[in-house]
Scaffold this active site. Structure first.
Site, PDB file in Angstrom:
ATOM      1  N   CYS A   1      38.095  20.926 118.926  1.00 26.31           N
ATOM      2  CA  CYS A   1      39.148  21.952 118.914  1.00 26.31           C
ATOM      3  C   CYS A   1      38.919  23.000 117.824  1.00 26.31           C
ATOM      4  CB  CYS A   1      40.527  21.328 118.711  1.00 26.31           C
ATOM      5  SG  CYS A   1      41.016  20.201 120.032  1.00 26.31           S
TER       6      CYS A   1
ATOM      7  N   ASN B   1      35.533  17.615 116.393  1.00 27.46           N
ATOM      8  CA  ASN B   1      34.529  18.647 116.727  1.00 27.46           C
ATOM      9  C   ASN B   1      34.692  19.153 118.166  1.00 27.46           C
ATOM     10  OD1 ASN B   1      30.868  18.957 116.875  1.00 27.46           O
ATOM     11  ND2 ASN B   1      32.367  20.459 116.222  1.00 27.46           N
TER      12      ASN B   1
END
Ligand code: 4NP
Length: 152
Positions: A13, A11
């Protein structure tokens, strides 16, 4: 209100980009978009600086997002759960309590029929170009998904 959750591993990239892109294409009075990771590595962190930078280049601001981990109650909160790759898919489906939970989970690139490889590649260990590639994939597919949602 229709609720959509974007999911990747960390959570930081991919799913923050998917979240920011889809939210930018839908009216916020009738759509709620969020993102989460299957892992707990980066809880509370900002998105990766390279995702923030590539989004900013395209006038999308994801700099205030905060990473969180997927929770079982997300199956109740969200109408659609889009995952970035097959590994995320398997992790989330294993957490499902019933078939209705599973029916909400989709590989996000299934919505883009012009793409044969359905993985959004993890850019974490790569270079800037990996982030550009992910941005392009997610920009295209969120345009398709936003049109689908707005036509319902
Ligand atoms: P994401 O990328 O799943 O797109 O947020 C990753 C971020 C962090 C790690 C792996 C993937 N990690 O191993 O810390």
């Amino acid at each position: 209100m229709t609720s959509i959750l974007m999911v990747c591993l960390g959570n930081i990239c991919r799913s923050p980009l998917a979240h920011g892109l889809l939210a930018s294409k839908l009216p916020d009075d009738s759509f709620y978009v969020d993102s989460a990771g299957t892992a707990d590595y980066h809880i509370g962190n900002l998105p990766d600086h390279r995702s923030i930078a590539v989004a900013k280049t395209h006038r999308i601001d994801i700099s205030t997002q905060e990473a969180r981990q997927f929770r079982i109650s997300d199956f109740d909160t969200f109408d659609y759960i889009y995952v970035m790759d097959h590994s995320n898919f398997e992790t989330i489906v294993k957490l499902a309590r019933q078939t209705n939970d599973i029916s909400k989970v989709k590989l996000i690139l299934e919505a883009d029929t012009s793409i044969t490889d359905k993985r959004v590649p993890d850019p974490y260990y790569g270079d800037h170009y990996g982030f550009e590639r992910v941005f392009t994939l997610l920009d295209n597919v969120t345009t398709i998904i936003s049109k689908q949602l707005l036509s319902k």
